[in-house]
Design a protein around this motif. Structure first.
Motif, PDB file in Angstrom:
ATOM      1  N   ASN A  77       0.846  -1.184   0.000  1.00 13.80           N
ATOM      2  CA  ASN A  77       0.000   0.000   0.000  1.00 13.80           C
ATOM      3  C   ASN A  77       0.878   1.229   0.000  1.00 13.80           C
ATOM      4  O   ASN A  77       1.765   1.372   0.836  1.00 13.80           O
ATOM      5  N   TYR A  78       0.618   2.110  -0.947  1.00 13.69           N
ATOM      6  CA  TYR A  78       1.375   3.343  -1.085  1.00 13.69           C
ATOM      7  C   TYR A  78       0.428   4.525  -0.981  1.00 13.69           C
ATOM      8  O   TYR A  78      -0.720   4.443  -1.404  1.00 13.69           O
ATOM      9  N   SER A  79       0.940   5.613  -0.484  1.00 16.70           N
ATOM     10  CA  SER A  79       0.192   6.869  -0.531  1.00 16.70           C
ATOM     11  C   SER A  79       0.509   7.535  -1.873  1.00 16.70           C
ATOM     12  O   SER A  79       1.425   7.113  -2.583  1.00 16.70           O
ATOM     13  N   LEU A  80      -0.209   8.575  -2.191  1.00 14.62           N
ATOM     14  CA  LEU A  80       0.067   9.313  -3.418  1.00 14.62           C
ATOM     15  C   LEU A  80       1.485   9.894  -3.362  1.00 14.62           C
ATOM     16  O   LEU A  80       2.217   9.875  -4.354  1.00 14.62           O
ATOM     17  N   LYS A  81       1.873  10.363  -2.204  1.00 14.46           N
ATOM     18  CA  LYS A  81       3.222  10.908  -2.005  1.00 14.46           C
ATOM     19  C   LYS A  81       4.281   9.829  -2.241  1.00 14.46           C
ATOM     20  O   LYS A  81       5.307  10.084  -2.876  1.00 14.46           O
ATOM     21  N   ASP A  82       4.021   8.607  -1.752  1.00 16.28           N
ATOM     22  CA  ASP A  82       4.951   7.490  -1.979  1.00 16.28           C
ATOM     23  C   ASP A  82       5.098   7.205  -3.470  1.00 16.28           C
ATOM     24  O   ASP A  82       6.211   7.035  -3.975  1.00 16.28           O
ATOM     25  N   PRO A 130      -7.424   5.007  -6.872  1.00 21.96           N
ATOM     26  CA  PRO A 130      -6.880   4.364  -5.677  1.00 21.96           C
ATOM     27  C   PRO A 130      -7.800   3.274  -5.160  1.00 21.96           C
ATOM     28  O   PRO A 130      -8.996   3.258  -5.443  1.00 21.96           O
ATOM     29  N   ARG A 147      -9.782   9.835   2.963  1.00 17.25           N
ATOM     30  CA  ARG A 147      -8.808  10.913   3.089  1.00 17.25           C
ATOM     31  C   ARG A 147      -7.394  10.456   2.749  1.00 17.25           C
ATOM     32  O   ARG A 147      -6.625  11.185   2.141  1.00 17.25           O
ATOM     33  N   HIS A 148      -7.056   9.268   3.156  1.00  9.38           N
ATOM     34  CA  HIS A 148      -5.727   8.732   2.881  1.00  9.38           C
ATOM     35  C   HIS A 148      -5.850   7.608   1.853  1.00  9.38           C
ATOM     36  O   HIS A 148      -5.818   6.429   2.192  1.00  9.38           O
ATOM     37  N   THR A 178      -5.139   4.850  -0.870  1.00 10.57           N
ATOM     38  CA  THR A 178      -4.023   3.908  -0.976  1.00 10.57           C
ATOM     39  C   THR A 178      -3.932   3.353  -2.395  1.00 10.57           C
ATOM     40  O   THR A 178      -4.934   3.184  -3.082  1.00 10.57           O
ATOM     41  N   TYR A 179      -2.714   3.101  -2.776  1.00  9.27           N
ATOM     42  CA  TYR A 179      -2.391   2.585  -4.097  1.00  9.27           C
ATOM     43  C   TYR A 179      -1.579   1.310  -3.923  1.00  9.27           C
ATOM     44  O   TYR A 179      -0.995   1.073  -2.873  1.00  9.27           O
TER      45      TYR A 179
END
Length: 86
Positions: free
Chosen positions: A6-11, A35, A40-41, A43-44
């Protein structure tokens, strides 16, 4: 559906060298799916990371416009890894 990472958009931005804005644009243009979670958070997954790397390679290394990149992506299933052979 990929669930191993799982990645955030920032990751994703850091791992691909793309801006969050570019990633969102690719989603809006239908080049990749959105996603996995839309809270709110968001995940990708590995799917997103692999597809973004493929898009970047096709654009930067081979100079393909997004319309051609889209054709290549549409030929593969979501769970299928796209391999580029020169």
């Amino acid at each position: 559906m990929d669930t191993e990472a799982n990645y955030s958009l920032k990751d994703l931005a850091a791992l691909t060298g793309l801006t969050p804005r570019a990633i969102r644009a690719y989603i809006a243009d239908g080049l990749i799916r959105g996603p996995e979670s839309r809270r709110r958070h968001a995940t990708y997954t590995e799917y997103h990371l692999k597809r973004l790397r493929t898009i970047t390679e096709l654009k930067d290394r081979y100079g393909l416009p997004l319309s051609e990149v889209r054709r290549y992506l549409l030929m593969a299933r979501d769970d299928e890894e796209i391999r580029i052979v020169p």
